[in-house]
Design an enzyme around this catalytic site. Structure first.
Site, PDB file in Angstrom:
ATOM      1  N   HIS A 161     -39.901 -24.047  -5.258  1.00 17.91           N
ATOM      2  CA  HIS A 161     -40.406 -23.216  -4.344  1.00 17.91           C
ATOM      3  C   HIS A 161     -40.042 -23.880  -3.037  1.00 17.91           C
ATOM      4  CE1 HIS A 161     -42.582 -20.681  -7.095  1.00 17.91           C
ATOM      5  NE2 HIS A 161     -42.765 -21.788  -7.691  1.00 17.91           N
ATOM      6  N   SER A 282     -21.906 -31.822  19.252  1.00 21.47           N
ATOM      7  CA  SER A 282     -22.372 -30.465  20.190  1.00 21.47           C
ATOM      8  C   SER A 282     -21.817 -30.884  21.490  1.00 21.47           C
ATOM      9  CB  SER A 282     -23.831 -30.477  20.137  1.00 21.47           C
ATOM     10  OG  SER A 282     -24.309 -29.869  21.330  1.00 21.47           O
ATOM     11  N   LYS A 288     -26.165 -34.894  18.615  1.00 25.28           N
ATOM     12  CA  LYS A 288     -26.154 -33.996  17.416  1.00 25.28           C
ATOM     13  C   LYS A 288     -24.794 -34.471  16.482  1.00 25.28           C
ATOM     14  CE  LYS A 288     -27.659 -30.345  16.765  1.00 25.28           C
ATOM     15  NZ  LYS A 288     -28.405 -29.103  16.873  1.00 25.28           N
ATOM     16  N   GLU A 295     -22.125 -25.518   6.421  1.00 26.93           N
ATOM     17  CA  GLU A 295     -22.493 -24.263   6.916  1.00 26.93           C
ATOM     18  C   GLU A 295     -21.330 -23.201   6.941  1.00 26.93           C
ATOM     19  OE1 GLU A 295     -23.904 -26.274  10.765  1.00 26.93           O
ATOM     20  OE2 GLU A 295     -24.652 -24.348  10.781  1.00 26.93           O
TER      21      GLU A 295
END
Ligand code: ARG
Length: 463
Positions: A161, A282, A288, A295
């Site tokens: 979970h 970024s 970043k 992704e």
């Protein structure tokens, strides 16, 4: 109205050529040129067989063979002029062959149809992709084995979970993916065995009256045997659906791992550092470092599963045998294959390059009362308590630690005894995460010794 002349390949009964819209919807050359090498291999095998069976003269077969090699080199060299008017790769190749060798080119299509031709070409193409997928999966599994071996005893939290459950080892977590990609590998291998039958010689749908030798062409093209039913041979696209099915499951595995890498590389988790080679920055936020490759791998499942559903929809309800609907089989498979191969390669690269943050993993492994089960097991093992009672006592101690704002090992022996008077100081041994993982020696468990056994087992399998 068009004043174009009718198609030279099949236009005998046609007085006029097709409307431009008809040509646009009908043509597949824009994408099926990817099967040029397979088309020419199929034609070469067919021509050699026609000569061996006396259907063609050796002189014609030799001219065809030479001419096809020229066509192939033109395509590979980029000088070939593909024509939409010639619809597809089959007619583009044959038409060019005619320009090069003249009359014998027209004899190549004896005892053959574009229906068995396209089934053969596409099967050969998909078969190559099964082989590429096998190589990609093997490379990925090797990369995972490298991580598992290095970190067989690094502790990290195991989750259910997405809540801390029990400590596990880094190696164990990596080996879970080895099992998953290992099953993909076995699916690839058995689908490849199942699909390896040659449609060539099924002709349009009924077979042919020419004395062809289908075993010969099957063997020349690396098939195990000719397919046994000509109707099925030209209308079957199961092999492409098998490919997409295997690819979908594998992409699902890739997406789960990618998601973990996205989570793990966040500032909140800091479980892994992804390499610069597989991250991006970024344009506005200088701090970043984004896990874009992960992704994108996570997203590829969308296209691959879409292709699977798409081809299922194309095929459902089609009467036997060939229908032009089936021309819609290729683009989706091409796209899914490209996406899968790229996702596997990117994952392999990320896995090879990533660095586990052992310290964060260890700190996190000890958080969230992760050794509560070890405590309960100790109460059962040492004090002979029924597990249900031990569960209750442990729950009380977890509640106490939570109130005090500390972890289980930070409770004092007095705290422990206040809940159950027979608890001794030995209990603290099992509350350490390293002891916890070391103790999980059951087959397939997380103990480093078990992880090393599984790493070795996979190395033996892959030898
Ligand atoms: N371009 C077609 C396809 O991809 C080739 C087969 C066409 N056969 C036919 N009878 N029209 O499916």
């Amino acid at each position: 109205m068009t004043n174009k002349t009718s198609n030279t390949m099949w236009g005998g009964r046609f007085a006029a050529g097709p409307d431009a819209i008809m040509e646009a919807i009908n043509a597949s050359i824009g994408f099926d040129q990817r099967m040029a090498a397979q088309d020419i291999a199929g034609s070469r095998a067919h021509a050699a067989m026609l000569a061996a069976t006396g259907i063609l003269t050796d002189t014609d077969a030799e001219a065809i063979r030479e001419g096809l090699l020229t066509v192939l080199s033109e395509i590979e060299g980029g000088s070939f002029q593909f024509s939409t008017a010639l619809e597809d790769i089959h007619m583009n190749v044959e038409s060019r062959l005619k320009e090069i060798i003249g009359e014998p080119a027209g004899r190549l299509h004896t005892g053959r149809s574009r229906n068995d031709q396209v089934a053969t070409d596409f099967k050969l193409w998909v078969r190559d992709q099964f082989d590429a997928a096998e190589a990609g999966l093997l490379a990925l599994i090797q990369a995972l084995l490298g991580q598992a071996e290095a970190g067989a005893d690094w502790v990290m939290p195991g989750f259910t979970h997405l809540q801390v459950a029990q400590p596990v080892t880094w190696g164990h977590h990596m080996m879970a993916y080895v099992e998953m990609f290992g099953r993909d590998l076995s699916r690839v291998r058995d689908a490849r065995v199942r699909m390896n039958e040659s449609p060539l010689g099924a002709a349009a749908l009924a077979g042919t009256s020419f004395p062809i030798d289908r075993h010969m062409t099957a063997e020349a093209l690396g098939f195990d045997r000719p397919s046994a039913n000509s109707l099925d041979a030209v209308s079957d696209r199961d092999f492409a659906l098998d490919f997409l099915g295997v690819a979908s499951i594998s992409a699902m595995h890739l997406s789960r791992f990618a998601e973990e890498l996205v989570i793990w590389s966040s500032a909140q988790f800091r479980f892994v550092a992804l390499s610069d080679r597989f991250s991006t920055g970024s344009s506005i936020m200088p701090q970043k470092k984004n896990p874009d490759a992960a992704e994108l791998i996570r997203a590829k499942i969308g296209r691959i599963y879409g292709a699977n559903t798409g081809l299922m929809m194309v095929m459902k309800g089609l009467p036997l045998t060939y229908s032009k609907d089936m021309q819609e089989d290729k683009e989706q498979v091409f796209d899914a294959a490209d996406s899968w191969m790229l996702a596997m390669a990117a994952m392999e690269g990320m896995v090879k390059d990533m660095t586990a943050n052992r310290e964060s993993l260890a700190v996190s492994a000890a958080s969230g009362f992760s050794t509560a089960t070890d405590l309960a097991d100790w109460l059962v093992r040492v004090l002979g308590m029924p597990f249900r009672d031990a569960h209750h006592v442990t729950g009380t101690l977890v509640g106490m630690a939570e109130t005090k704002g500390c972890d289980l090992p930070d409770l004092t022996l007095e705290d422990m005894k206040s809940v159950h008077k027979h608890i001794t100081s030995e209990v603290f041994d099992v509350l350490g995460v390293q002891n916890s993982v070391n103790s999980r020696m059951s087959y397939g468990g997380t103990a480093p010794a078990q992880v090393r056994i599984q790493v070795q087992r996979w190395k033996d399998i892959l030898k």
